[in-house]
Design a protein around this motif. Sequence first.
Motif, PDB file in Angstrom:
ATOM      1  N   GLU A 131      52.783  44.827  47.044  1.00  0.00           N
ATOM      2  CA  GLU A 131      53.396  43.990  48.077  1.00  0.00           C
ATOM      3  C   GLU A 131      52.665  42.660  48.205  1.00  0.00           C
ATOM      4  OE1 GLU A 131      54.893  47.619  51.059  1.00  0.00           O
ATOM      5  OE2 GLU A 131      52.965  46.592  51.368  1.00  0.00           O
ATOM      6  N   LEU A 132      51.346  42.701  48.182  1.00  0.00           N
ATOM      7  CA  LEU A 132      50.562  41.481  48.367  1.00  0.00           C
ATOM      8  C   LEU A 132      50.714  40.533  47.185  1.00  0.00           C
ATOM      9  CD1 LEU A 132      47.333  43.034  49.906  1.00  0.00           C
ATOM     10  CD2 LEU A 132      49.110  41.730  51.087  1.00  0.00           C
ATOM     11  N   LEU A 133      50.746  41.065  45.983  1.00  0.00           N
ATOM     12  CA  LEU A 133      50.928  40.205  44.815  1.00  0.00           C
ATOM     13  C   LEU A 133      52.312  39.562  44.830  1.00  0.00           C
ATOM     14  CD1 LEU A 133      49.186  42.403  42.106  1.00  0.00           C
ATOM     15  CD2 LEU A 133      48.387  40.204  42.991  1.00  0.00           C
ATOM     16  N   ALA A 134      53.325  40.317  45.264  1.00  0.00           N
ATOM     17  CA  ALA A 134      54.656  39.733  45.410  1.00  0.00           C
ATOM     18  C   ALA A 134      54.651  38.647  46.478  1.00  0.00           C
ATOM     19  CB  ALA A 134      55.679  40.821  45.753  1.00  0.00           C
ATOM     20  N   PRO A 153      51.811  39.818  38.252  1.00  0.00           N
ATOM     21  CA  PRO A 153      53.070  39.121  37.946  1.00  0.00           C
ATOM     22  C   PRO A 153      52.827  37.733  37.360  1.00  0.00           C
ATOM     23  CG  PRO A 153      53.111  40.063  40.160  1.00  0.00           C
ATOM     24  CD  PRO A 153      51.718  40.193  39.673  1.00  0.00           C
ATOM     25  N   GLU A 154      53.845  37.222  36.694  1.00  0.00           N
ATOM     26  CA  GLU A 154      53.772  35.880  36.123  1.00  0.00           C
ATOM     27  C   GLU A 154      53.580  34.855  37.238  1.00  0.00           C
ATOM     28  OE1 GLU A 154      56.459  32.911  33.269  1.00  0.00           O
ATOM     29  OE2 GLU A 154      57.133  34.953  33.754  1.00  0.00           O
ATOM     30  N   GLY A 155      52.761  33.862  36.978  1.00  0.00           N
ATOM     31  CA  GLY A 155      52.498  32.837  37.974  1.00  0.00           C
ATOM     32  C   GLY A 155      51.287  33.119  38.840  1.00  0.00           C
ATOM     33  N   VAL A 156      50.623  34.253  38.602  1.00  0.00           N
ATOM     34  CA  VAL A 156      49.443  34.628  39.374  1.00  0.00           C
ATOM     35  C   VAL A 156      48.199  34.468  38.509  1.00  0.00           C
ATOM     36  CG1 VAL A 156      48.227  36.537  40.504  1.00  0.00           C
ATOM     37  CG2 VAL A 156      50.679  36.219  40.875  1.00  0.00           C
ATOM     38  N   ALA A 157      47.246  33.702  39.000  1.00  0.00           N
ATOM     39  CA  ALA A 157      45.950  33.589  38.345  1.00  0.00           C
ATOM     40  C   ALA A 157      44.990  34.552  39.036  1.00  0.00           C
ATOM     41  CB  ALA A 157      45.425  32.160  38.439  1.00  0.00           C
ATOM     42  N   TYR A 158      44.002  35.063  38.306  1.00  0.00           N
ATOM     43  CA  TYR A 158      43.120  36.040  38.922  1.00  0.00           C
ATOM     44  C   TYR A 158      41.766  36.068  38.222  1.00  0.00           C
ATOM     45  CZ  TYR A 158      43.944  39.181  34.959  1.00  0.00           C
ATOM     46  OH  TYR A 158      43.999  39.722  33.699  1.00  0.00           O
ATOM     47  N   VAL A 284      40.828  42.768  41.755  1.00  0.00           N
ATOM     48  CA  VAL A 284      40.897  41.372  41.365  1.00  0.00           C
ATOM     49  C   VAL A 284      41.010  40.471  42.589  1.00  0.00           C
ATOM     50  CG1 VAL A 284      41.993  41.922  39.153  1.00  0.00           C
ATOM     51  CG2 VAL A 284      43.422  41.353  41.134  1.00  0.00           C
ATOM     52  N   LEU A 285      40.551  39.257  42.419  1.00  0.00           N
ATOM     53  CA  LEU A 285      40.817  38.167  43.344  1.00  0.00           C
ATOM     54  C   LEU A 285      41.937  37.359  42.708  1.00  0.00           C
ATOM     55  CD1 LEU A 285      40.113  36.137  45.650  1.00  0.00           C
ATOM     56  CD2 LEU A 285      38.496  35.105  44.057  1.00  0.00           C
ATOM     57  N   ALA A 286      43.070  37.224  43.397  1.00  0.00           N
ATOM     58  CA  ALA A 286      44.250  36.581  42.801  1.00  0.00           C
ATOM     59  C   ALA A 286      44.741  35.451  43.688  1.00  0.00           C
ATOM     60  CB  ALA A 286      45.364  37.609  42.602  1.00  0.00           C
ATOM     61  N   TRP A 287      45.293  34.421  43.037  1.00  0.00           N
ATOM     62  CA  TRP A 287      45.873  33.284  43.743  1.00  0.00           C
ATOM     63  C   TRP A 287      47.017  32.733  42.898  1.00  0.00           C
ATOM     64  CZ3 TRP A 287      41.208  33.544  41.331  1.00  0.00           C
ATOM     65  CH2 TRP A 287      40.996  32.688  40.245  1.00  0.00           C
TER      66      TRP A 287
END
Length: 307
Positions: A131-134, A153-158, A284-287
């Motif tokens: 849910e958070l990654l979405a 997901p595509e578009g997420v750097a981590y 992971v730390l994702a943005w």
Amino acid sequence: MELRHLRYLVAVVEEGTVTAAAERLHVAQPGVSAQLRQLEREIGEPLLARSSRGMAVTEAGAAVLPFARAALAAVEGARLAVDELKGLVRGQVRVGMAPSLAATDLPELLAEFRAAHPAVEVSLREGTSAELLAGLVDGMVDLVWAGIAEEPPEGVAYRVVTEQALVAVGWPPVGAGLGGVGSGGVGSGGVGGPRSGSVTVAELVGAPLMCMAEGSGPRAAFDAACVRAGVQPRIAFEAGDPLLLARLAARGLGVAVLPEGAVRAAGVELDPVGITPETTSRIVLAWRGSGPTSPAARAVIALARRS
């Protein structure tokens, strides 16, 4: 068309009445009404209509509203960018974290960030990793701590914070005897002691299992391991809190499949048993890897990456 026209429109829609919008904006009510009429003349269509509950958005108003909000957000972003150049970081940063990661060093990180940037409002949001990654992709949050088993997901750097092996807590299950694989069972190594023996994925699925909720990184990793082994697990309990599952396993209610670090944090008097083949879950730390990011979000991301 001026920015104040758009600001007044958004305020009336969000507050529900012209009176409440005027109070929020600290302007006189007739001024708000006059500016809205001027905006409607420019658009050529009514944007608001009175209803029994206040002001309702017309079809034209609903079409204009997203553009109005985007324009106001762009202007605020420009102001914050200039503040950033002056060394002043303001605004808001929205951080997402899976409940299962409550034992991480996130509180210390946010405390350090708040001390360095007291003008920034920090909000926390909980949810499963999925849910958070979405939400990160959709722009609902700026930064996420999450557990993953596969690529985000595509578009997420981590950046990977840690990678932990999944272990079985409470193996062998109560009443299964101590002669087989994983016979270390209840160990004498103390709280969070060394792994005692090992158990295969195929052997595990014959026991009543307790797993993290669907959407979590550890659960996705274990489900993938079961698919690779060609077996179907029998899940007796699901929970978002790994500490709860470890305590349930300590009471003999089943075998909990958890990240090794979560078992240490739980402090139960059971030795974890290794799972073969080894199955791991990454924290992971994702943005967002693309699109606009606020100065406040960039500041906390930079701090997290340095830490």
